[in-house]
Design a protein around this motif. Sequence first.
Motif, PDB file in Angstrom:
ATOM      1  N   LEU A 188      69.511  62.775 -25.719  1.00  0.00           N
ATOM      2  CA  LEU A 188      69.729  63.379 -27.032  1.00  0.00           C
ATOM      3  C   LEU A 188      70.320  62.388 -28.014  1.00  0.00           C
ATOM      4  N   ASP A 189      70.234  62.767 -29.286  1.00  0.00           N
ATOM      5  CA  ASP A 189      70.856  61.999 -30.357  1.00  0.00           C
ATOM      6  C   ASP A 189      71.161  62.969 -31.481  1.00  0.00           C
ATOM      7  N   HIS A 190      72.291  62.752 -32.133  1.00  0.00           N
ATOM      8  CA  HIS A 190      72.611  63.529 -33.326  1.00  0.00           C
ATOM      9  C   HIS A 190      71.987  62.777 -34.496  1.00  0.00           C
ATOM     10  N   THR A 191      70.801  63.220 -34.886  1.00  0.00           N
ATOM     11  CA  THR A 191      69.949  62.386 -35.722  1.00  0.00           C
ATOM     12  C   THR A 191      70.313  62.451 -37.201  1.00  0.00           C
ATOM     13  N   ILE A 192      69.719  61.536 -37.962  1.00  0.00           N
ATOM     14  CA  ILE A 192      69.937  61.495 -39.414  1.00  0.00           C
ATOM     15  C   ILE A 192      68.843  62.307 -40.100  1.00  0.00           C
ATOM     16  N   ASN A 193      67.599  61.969 -39.868  1.00  0.00           N
ATOM     17  CA  ASN A 193      66.491  62.805 -40.313  1.00  0.00           C
ATOM     18  C   ASN A 193      66.376  63.967 -39.320  1.00  0.00           C
ATOM     19  N   PRO A 194      65.667  65.049 -39.710  1.00  0.00           N
ATOM     20  CA  PRO A 194      65.637  66.223 -38.824  1.00  0.00           C
ATOM     21  C   PRO A 194      65.145  65.886 -37.405  1.00  0.00           C
ATOM     22  N   ALA A 195      65.914  66.338 -36.419  1.00  0.00           N
ATOM     23  CA  ALA A 195      65.671  65.922 -35.036  1.00  0.00           C
ATOM     24  C   ALA A 195      64.280  66.309 -34.544  1.00  0.00           C
ATOM     25  N   ARG A 196      63.796  67.476 -34.972  1.00  0.00           N
ATOM     26  CA  ARG A 196      62.476  67.891 -34.495  1.00  0.00           C
ATOM     27  C   ARG A 196      61.423  66.868 -34.877  1.00  0.00           C
ATOM     28  N   ILE A 197      61.615  66.221 -36.016  1.00  0.00           N
ATOM     29  CA  ILE A 197      60.650  65.238 -36.485  1.00  0.00           C
ATOM     30  C   ILE A 197      60.887  63.893 -35.803  1.00  0.00           C
ATOM     31  N   THR A 198      62.138  63.453 -35.746  1.00  0.00           N
ATOM     32  CA  THR A 198      62.393  62.114 -35.217  1.00  0.00           C
ATOM     33  C   THR A 198      62.090  62.046 -33.720  1.00  0.00           C
ATOM     34  N   TYR A 199      62.396  63.105 -32.994  1.00  0.00           N
ATOM     35  CA  TYR A 199      62.127  63.104 -31.551  1.00  0.00           C
ATOM     36  C   TYR A 199      60.643  62.868 -31.303  1.00  0.00           C
ATOM     37  N   GLU A 200      59.852  63.562 -32.137  1.00  0.00           N
ATOM     38  CA  GLU A 200      58.402  63.497 -31.991  1.00  0.00           C
ATOM     39  C   GLU A 200      57.876  62.121 -32.418  1.00  0.00           C
ATOM     40  N   ARG A 201      58.262  61.744 -33.626  1.00  0.00           N
ATOM     41  CA  ARG A 201      57.658  60.578 -34.255  1.00  0.00           C
ATOM     42  C   ARG A 201      58.088  59.279 -33.588  1.00  0.00           C
ATOM     43  N   SER A 202      59.275  59.259 -33.024  1.00  0.00           N
ATOM     44  CA  SER A 202      59.749  58.050 -32.361  1.00  0.00           C
ATOM     45  C   SER A 202      58.995  57.805 -31.056  1.00  0.00           C
ATOM     46  N   GLY A 203      58.313  58.832 -30.562  1.00  0.00           N
ATOM     47  CA  GLY A 203      57.635  58.707 -29.278  1.00  0.00           C
ATOM     48  C   GLY A 203      58.556  58.966 -28.095  1.00  0.00           C
ATOM     49  N   ILE A 204      59.817  59.229 -28.383  1.00  0.00           N
ATOM     50  CA  ILE A 204      60.773  59.365 -27.282  1.00  0.00           C
ATOM     51  C   ILE A 204      60.627  60.709 -26.577  1.00  0.00           C
ATOM     52  N   LYS A 205      60.277  61.739 -27.338  1.00  0.00           N
ATOM     53  CA  LYS A 205      60.096  63.041 -26.712  1.00  0.00           C
ATOM     54  C   LYS A 205      59.007  62.966 -25.636  1.00  0.00           C
ATOM     55  N   LYS A 212      71.715  58.189 -24.295  1.00  0.00           N
ATOM     56  CA  LYS A 212      71.831  58.255 -25.762  1.00  0.00           C
ATOM     57  C   LYS A 212      71.071  57.095 -26.402  1.00  0.00           C
ATOM     58  N   PRO A 213      69.766  57.300 -26.686  1.00  0.00           N
ATOM     59  CA  PRO A 213      69.037  56.288 -27.446  1.00  0.00           C
ATOM     60  C   PRO A 213      69.323  56.464 -28.936  1.00  0.00           C
ATOM     61  N   ASN A 214      68.832  55.564 -29.729  1.00  0.00           N
ATOM     62  CA  ASN A 214      68.843  55.753 -31.171  1.00  0.00           C
ATOM     63  C   ASN A 214      67.539  56.436 -31.560  1.00  0.00           C
ATOM     64  N   ILE A 215      67.647  57.698 -31.981  1.00  0.00           N
ATOM     65  CA  ILE A 215      66.456  58.452 -32.409  1.00  0.00           C
ATOM     66  C   ILE A 215      66.726  58.988 -33.808  1.00  0.00           C
ATOM     67  N   GLY A 216      67.496  58.218 -34.571  1.00  0.00           N
ATOM     68  CA  GLY A 216      67.990  58.733 -35.841  1.00  0.00           C
ATOM     69  C   GLY A 216      66.947  58.913 -36.922  1.00  0.00           C
ATOM     70  N   TRP A 217      65.893  58.116 -36.865  1.00  0.00           N
ATOM     71  CA  TRP A 217      65.034  58.015 -38.044  1.00  0.00           C
ATOM     72  C   TRP A 217      63.630  58.518 -37.794  1.00  0.00           C
ATOM     73  N   ALA A 263      63.001  51.200 -35.829  1.00  0.00           N
ATOM     74  CA  ALA A 263      64.215  51.843 -36.340  1.00  0.00           C
ATOM     75  C   ALA A 263      64.889  52.662 -35.251  1.00  0.00           C
ATOM     76  N   ASN A 264      64.093  53.042 -34.260  1.00  0.00           N
ATOM     77  CA  ASN A 264      64.607  53.812 -33.127  1.00  0.00           C
ATOM     78  C   ASN A 264      64.414  53.009 -31.849  1.00  0.00           C
ATOM     79  N   THR A 265      65.120  53.419 -30.804  1.00  0.00           N
ATOM     80  CA  THR A 265      64.962  52.755 -29.525  1.00  0.00           C
ATOM     81  C   THR A 265      63.514  52.871 -29.049  1.00  0.00           C
ATOM     82  N   ASN A 266      63.017  51.800 -28.457  1.00  0.00           N
ATOM     83  CA  ASN A 266      61.648  51.813 -27.944  1.00  0.00           C
ATOM     84  C   ASN A 266      61.489  52.907 -26.877  1.00  0.00           C
ATOM     85  N   PRO A 267      60.481  53.772 -27.039  1.00  0.00           N
ATOM     86  CA  PRO A 267      60.342  54.881 -26.100  1.00  0.00           C
ATOM     87  C   PRO A 267      60.135  54.436 -24.651  1.00  0.00           C
TER      88      PRO A 267
END
Lengths: 313, 544
Positions: free
Chosen positions: A123-140, A85-90, A98-102
């Motif tokens: 996984l994370d129950h994100t604040i901004n839409p998950a499809r976007i945060t997963y991608e943009r955080s680099g974690i996906k 469970k990383p932080n992938i909220g934003w 703002a998110n855990t380093n990928p």
Amino acid sequence: MSDRITRRDFIKGMAATGVGIYGLQLAGGVLTSAQADSNVQLAVAQGDLASGPDPELIKRVTRQAVDALGGMSKFVSKKSVVLVKPNIGWNRTMEQAANTNPYVVEAVVEMCREAEAKKVKVLDHTINPARITYERSGIKAAVKRAKGAMEFTDERKFKQKDIPDGELLKSWPVYEEALDVDVLINVPIAKHHSLTKLTLGIKNIMGLIQNREDVHTRIDQKLADLSTVIKPHLIIMDAYRILTAHGPNAGTPKDIKLAGQVIAGTDPVAVDSYAATLFELKGEDVGYIKISHDMGLGEIDLDKVRIQNVSVA
Amino acid sequence: MLRRIRRIVQILFLLSFLFLLLRTVYPADSVIPVDFFLRLDPLAVVATMLASRSSSVHLLPAIALVVLTVLLGRFFCGWICPLGTTLDISDHLLFRRFRRPKVKYSTKLRNLKYYILVGFLVGAIFSLQLIWLADPISIVTRSYGVILYPYFSYVTRSTFDALYRVKGVNLISEPIYRVFRNYLLPLQQPTSRMLMLFFGIFAVILVLSILQRRFWCRNLCPLGGLLGLLSTRLSFWRRRVNSRCIECGECRRACGPGAIPEDPRYYWPQECTECMTCRDVCPVNAINFGLKQPFLDKPATIGLDLSRRSFVKSAIAGLAAVPLFKLNYRKRDISEAVIRPPGSLSEEEFLDKCIRCGECMKVCPTNGLQPAFLEAGVEGIGTPILVPRVGYCEYVCTSCTKVCPTNAIIELTEEEKKKVKIGMARIDTNRCIPYSEYENCLVCEEQCPVSTQTGKAIKFEIRDVVTFDGDVRRIKFPVVLKDKCIGCGICENKCPIKPTAAILVTAQVPRNKPDGTMIQAEDVSKMEKPGPQSIGRVEVPDQK
């Protein structure tokens, strides 16, 4: 400004000393579990700041923090299912802290797989839409590289969970996999937060519950209440790039500090209490750490915690 | 044979239409423009150009279609139009068997579409843009994007939710559901406030097939009318019937658009959709399609019999409708709820250009863009507005600005978007938790994405307050900064006060500066005071 340079120089000095002590063993980036003290409660791995946020270095630092605790296989047995469970909220890039380093997440997933876990879910129950945060955080992308399974949370899997020891929350919808899974690894990022002062490990479990906006009044007690039922088996805190202001989401480059650390431990209060020191605070200064300690969830006094420092070049 | 090829082509075009619609998601970076079918639509282009008195940049595909139609006829309707294909499919599956009272061929009924076309275009000249009510591509885009896709998502979800609860079955159903969820379904179930109105228009068009096959296309569709008018004169492509014809009438009965009169050797080229079904069904192989031979061919075509009187009537009707819509509301009193997507033109230009295709609503990752009901006046029904309680405007997202086919929403870069002010958040201190209950909350401040050197658009001040019980509490009170707030609405969306939030976003009016550029947050003058007068304030922290 001058104060920051001093601090950085200080940490650099620490890092240099560390490299000196561990010498060649660590230059290779390998610390075998035999060398690790099995009674360690907290492991702090310090990366060489001169190298900047180098991906490979971040991964090595993450690995050595866990190795200092006795290695991932101590927590992840063969054929077990792991929930990371990383932080992938934003909806933010990794440079914005703002998110855990990928790369921290990548190393964690790799280690779990090396420990022959049956499945490593991220996984994370994100604040901004998950499809976007997963991608943009680099974690996906990081999880894909490490061959883990990136999953979206499923609304059906939030179940009302009784909190018998809760002071304010007597029950709350919690992601059931977080409670049932073989191993739960919390991988938060250490950053500033306007309401709670800091977002650390205990706060990161907010990504495993529903109706998070309703937790904000008297949040410190509520976070401690949730911590009585959501108990990660291992906490690996990303304190590589830390956000020192305008958190949890809107930092600008001047708010970002390179601390270069990854902190690993099993005691949620001790991990958070240590991480608070990176922001020149003590555990007692942060409400939810203090209350969690008072409720017997962990050790807040760092003098009573055995800290294993590791330097990584 | 040809019939089968045409079916395949139709299905392929429908699938590519659906594929593009499925690709109409954040970050909208598809190489093929996802609004391609809308750009192909000359009716939408002409109506928008007339209404807004400006040329749209996306002209090329529509011009290409016009040229092809002039040369080859109204093939678009029979081969490409996604609404036409949808009608064929629904007719085949459903309405065909209910078709009892066959409506006779009536040139009068059929001519309606030309009059409808004239009416809408005359209205457009006087800047009344109502083409969304009748433009087939606009209708089909929003029907699939805003009605059928959410419908499909809902049905799929509910089905797998039901299976999920059955032990054993869910071992099989869940992996399938995961594939659906990852590739086909939106992550969250989208909703649409105007579902029933949009659905109503779509449903009527489908149900009309009971009266006559493709009733809509034959009699009502103004795009069909436009393409028909274009294809009468210069077409190189002609249907020819040779002397083998036994006048059995098979071709007339099989003709989808009803383009063949009593004497099957003739046809109305402006009605013919070039499906060439007549060629296939002819028992004596008397029918051929081919290039026109200018000197040898005797034209076996029948021209239009439009009456000048009806033309004038429909033009007058179009004209007469203008004040009815324009007088329906006073522009000055436009509702505070009309929070337009970032990049929207000034309200008047916006209404001239928006064709309610629903692309922006489909692409919006938070589902916050919703069709207006009466907030923007009768003229603005169905136009996109942000409803923050449903979904907020995602800070880094510019998707809606990229998919607008008529440029009612101008494309913005991420940096531009982050500055454009679409609204303004205001705290209702009578209901906000810190102000009214003396408890910390600060969700709005936490969520505020505005990232500037001097911090967010919502700050807080710390004050010590005394409760009725005599407790002294240190409370963080949120304050919105006018010169930073862009009106994205995430604060209203996430505010824990229900059902109406204690922080509300109102529309930015006007949206443009006198020079026409969009108003940015920093254009709004700063507040003199940092926040409400405070009694016993202890510190205004450095907003860490």
